[in-house]
Design an enzyme around this catalytic site. Structure first.
Site, PDB file in Angstrom:
ATOM      1  N   ARG A 287       0.842  -1.205   0.000  1.00 52.41           N
ATOM      2  CA  ARG A 287       0.000   0.000   0.000  1.00 52.41           C
ATOM      3  C   ARG A 287       0.870   1.245   0.000  1.00 52.41           C
ATOM      4  O   ARG A 287       1.810   1.361   0.789  1.00 52.41           O
ATOM      5  CB  ARG A 287      -0.937  -0.003   1.223  1.00 52.41           C
ATOM      6  CG  ARG A 287      -1.908  -1.178   1.198  1.00 52.41           C
ATOM      7  CD  ARG A 287      -2.889  -1.171   2.333  1.00 52.41           C
ATOM      8  NE  ARG A 287      -3.722  -2.377   2.297  1.00 52.41           N
ATOM      9  CZ  ARG A 287      -4.633  -2.693   3.195  1.00 52.41           C
ATOM     10  NH1 ARG A 287      -4.854  -1.876   4.226  1.00 52.41           N
ATOM     11  NH2 ARG A 287      -5.332  -3.805   3.098  1.00 52.41           N
TER      12      ARG A 287
ATOM     13  N   ARG B  96       1.723   1.619  10.199  1.00 50.24           N
ATOM     14  CA  ARG B  96       1.256   1.992   8.863  1.00 50.24           C
ATOM     15  C   ARG B  96       2.451   1.931   7.916  1.00 50.24           C
ATOM     16  O   ARG B  96       3.278   2.835   7.874  1.00 50.24           O
ATOM     17  CB  ARG B  96       0.655   3.403   8.898  1.00 50.24           C
ATOM     18  CG  ARG B  96      -0.169   3.763   7.660  1.00 50.24           C
ATOM     19  CD  ARG B  96      -0.683   5.184   7.754  1.00 50.24           C
ATOM     20  NE  ARG B  96      -1.674   5.358   8.793  1.00 50.24           N
ATOM     21  CZ  ARG B  96      -2.988   5.215   8.616  1.00 50.24           C
ATOM     22  NH1 ARG B  96      -3.454   4.858   7.434  1.00 50.24           N
ATOM     23  NH2 ARG B  96      -3.822   5.406   9.607  1.00 50.24           N
TER      24      ARG B  96
ATOM     25  N   GLU C 187      -7.088  -0.575  14.700  1.00 50.64           N
ATOM     26  CA  GLU C 187      -7.753  -1.582  13.864  1.00 50.64           C
ATOM     27  C   GLU C 187      -6.815  -2.750  13.562  1.00 50.64           C
ATOM     28  O   GLU C 187      -5.709  -2.558  13.067  1.00 50.64           O
ATOM     29  CB  GLU C 187      -8.219  -0.948  12.553  1.00 50.64           C
ATOM     30  CG  GLU C 187      -8.888  -1.948  11.602  1.00 50.64           C
ATOM     31  CD  GLU C 187      -8.972  -1.441  10.181  1.00 50.64           C
ATOM     32  OE1 GLU C 187      -8.753  -2.260   9.264  1.00 50.64           O
ATOM     33  OE2 GLU C 187      -9.240  -0.233   9.988  1.00 50.64           O
TER      34      GLU C 187
ATOM     35  N   SER D 175     -10.828  -6.277   9.698  1.00 48.31           N
ATOM     36  CA  SER D 175     -12.056  -5.770   9.075  1.00 48.31           C
ATOM     37  C   SER D 175     -12.724  -6.934   8.385  1.00 48.31           C
ATOM     38  O   SER D 175     -12.049  -7.784   7.795  1.00 48.31           O
ATOM     39  CB  SER D 175     -11.747  -4.688   8.037  1.00 48.31           C
ATOM     40  OG  SER D 175     -11.323  -3.499   8.636  1.00 48.31           O
TER      41      SER D 175
ATOM     42  N   ARG E 242       0.479  -6.217  11.438  1.00 46.35           N
ATOM     43  CA  ARG E 242       0.134  -5.179  12.415  1.00 46.35           C
ATOM     44  C   ARG E 242      -0.226  -5.760  13.788  1.00 46.35           C
ATOM     45  O   ARG E 242      -0.082  -5.086  14.809  1.00 46.35           O
ATOM     46  CB  ARG E 242      -1.023  -4.330  11.884  1.00 46.35           C
ATOM     47  CG  ARG E 242      -1.405  -3.191  12.819  1.00 46.35           C
ATOM     48  CD  ARG E 242      -2.595  -2.408  12.325  1.00 46.35           C
ATOM     49  NE  ARG E 242      -2.224  -1.453  11.293  1.00 46.35           N
ATOM     50  CZ  ARG E 242      -3.053  -0.520  10.829  1.00 46.35           C
ATOM     51  NH1 ARG E 242      -4.291  -0.446  11.291  1.00 46.35           N
ATOM     52  NH2 ARG E 242      -2.663   0.316   9.894  1.00 46.35           N
TER      53      ARG E 242
END
Length: 430
Positions: free
Chosen positions: A260, A275, A347, A350, A392
């Site tokens: 990403r 991140r 987070e 998801s 993460r």
């Protein structure tokens, strides 16, 4: 892509969904107009084609001036037919472009933007480090003490937001992801190592080339995209196919590297590995009957929570607001672990119900019995996805299970994947 039948029969629901997301409801009216023009042009086209065929027979029988008049009419019809075909093609192309811009219709998601999520519940106990007599270190400080995370050399070799996982750090990631694959396999998922480069039509089909396309790496020379999740490759796995779902959902657990660009996130979570540009993930993906999608969504959430329990992490479950959903998701639940040093939730998972949105774009269908005993027909399936483990998670594991001497207690659920190791010890040697 939204259902064209729904666009015609219930445009108000689609407009309301667009508004709830903060998207443009005028796209719905533009799509309806394009669809009306397409259908009108096709109707006239078919009428003229029928006249054209009829005139062909009359021309064969006619003579003299009558034949010349019929030939002139035939020539005019041919030109009109060609023009109507072009008009219908142009309207269809515009309709397709507009349909690709309209997001999936939300199903039960709360209204509002990023901060308007609804907390469904809290699980686990947040540690009181003050009562234990020490101040917690952040994950990077702990990871460096364990010789598990090296961001300095990651930046030297690849730039900002890259890192090395070394020694016990590498083993911890493998333990986490292997535990996720084992859990998924026991639940009936087929484990898959997926491609990380995909064609544009697959990336577009999953809905990732919309508003957040700038977050995706593209290899221009090859016209390929690097995936940010194995969801993309798994959604494309059955593109253009008709599935047999008579025995229930078709479930896959994809393990892949993910990439990403993190465009627009400058200054956010730049310390450590929260991140980053590259990470690993195990992603659940399910193809199921549309009427079973909501129940399957709850099952995916339950499997995520089972994995979080293995890691003994305190977390909360949130129902993501409509304005914070990706374009493909009709509803999304996030599990967020407590991060002690930042005193906030982070987070970790998801899970999204994409209903028939992705499958319609990618032409994934199932065969079902026809009505009133008629022969079978096909219909679009539903697709869902959910995170079962990712790099993460190491952040939350290190911070929540740290001890005063810089060591880290290994959650019992991960110990079998670390050779029975109970504690990760700091490395003191040079």
């Amino acid at each position: 892509m939204i259902d064209l039948k729904m666009l015609r029969s219930d445009p108000d629901t689609i407009r309301a969904s667009q508004e709830a997301r903060g998207d443009d409801p005028a796209l719905v009216d533009a799509a309806l107009d394009a669809e009306a023009r397409r259908r009108s042009a096709l109707t006239e086209f078919e009428q003229l084609r029928a006249e054209q065929k009829s005139l062909g027979k009359e021309v064969a029988r006619a003579q003299g001036d009558e034949k010349q008049a019929l030939l002139a009419r035939t020539k005019q019809i041919a030109a009109d037919v060609k023009g109507l075909q072009a008009e219908a093609d142009a309207a269809e192309a515009q309709l397709k472009e507009l349909l690709y811009k309209i997001s999936n219709v939300i199903e039960g998601a709360p209204p509002g933007g990023e901060d308007d999520y609804v907390v469904l519940r809290h699980e686990g106990t947040i540690r009181d480090f003050a009562a234990e007599g020490f101040a917690p270190q952040d994950h990077l400080a702990i990871g460096e003490g364990l010789r598990a995370i090296d961001t300095e050399r990651g930046a030297k070799v690849s730039g900002a937001r890259f890192y090395y996982l070394t020694g016990i750090g590498a083993r911890l990631e493998l333990a986490l992801l292997n535990a996720a694959v084992d859990q998924a396999t026991r639940a009936g998922f087929t484990p898959v190592i997926t491609p990380t480069l995909v064609r544009p039509e697959i990336m577009q089909g999953t809905g990732f080339l919309g508003a957040h396309a700038d977050e995706i790496y593209r290899l221009e020379a090859d016209d390929l995209y690097l995936v940010g999740t194995s969801e993309v490759a798994l959604a494309g796995y059955h593109s253009g196919e008709i599935l047999d779902l008579s025995d229930g959902p078709r479930r896959y657990a994809g393990w892949s590297a993910c990439y990403r660009r993190e465009a627009g996130s400058y200054g956010k979570d730049t310390r450590g590995i929260i991140r980053v540009h590259q990470f690993h993930k195990v992603e659940m993906f399910s193809y199921c009957a549309p009427e079973d999608a909501a129940a399957e969504h709850q099952r995916l959430l339950a499997w995520e929570e089972e994995m979080l329990a293995k890691c003994e992490l305190p977390y909360r479950v949130i129902d993501t607001a409509a304005g914070d959903l990706g374009s493909s998701a009709a509803r999304k639940f996030d599990c967020e672990a407590w991060l002690p040093t930042q005193e906030r939730y982070l987070e970790l998972t998801s899970t999204s119900n994409c209903t028939t949105f992705q499958a319609r774009r990618l032409n994934v269908r199932e065969r079902v019995p026809g009505e009133n005993g008629e022969k079978s027909e096909t219909r679009t399936v539903a697709t869902l996805n959910g995170t079962l483990g990712t790099t993460r998670w190491i952040v939350a594991i290190l911070e929540n299970h740290q001890q005063a001497d810089g060591s880290v207690r290994v959650p019992e659920g991960l110990r079998p994947y670390l050779g029975g190791l109970e504690v990760l010890e700091p490395v003191t040697s040079a």
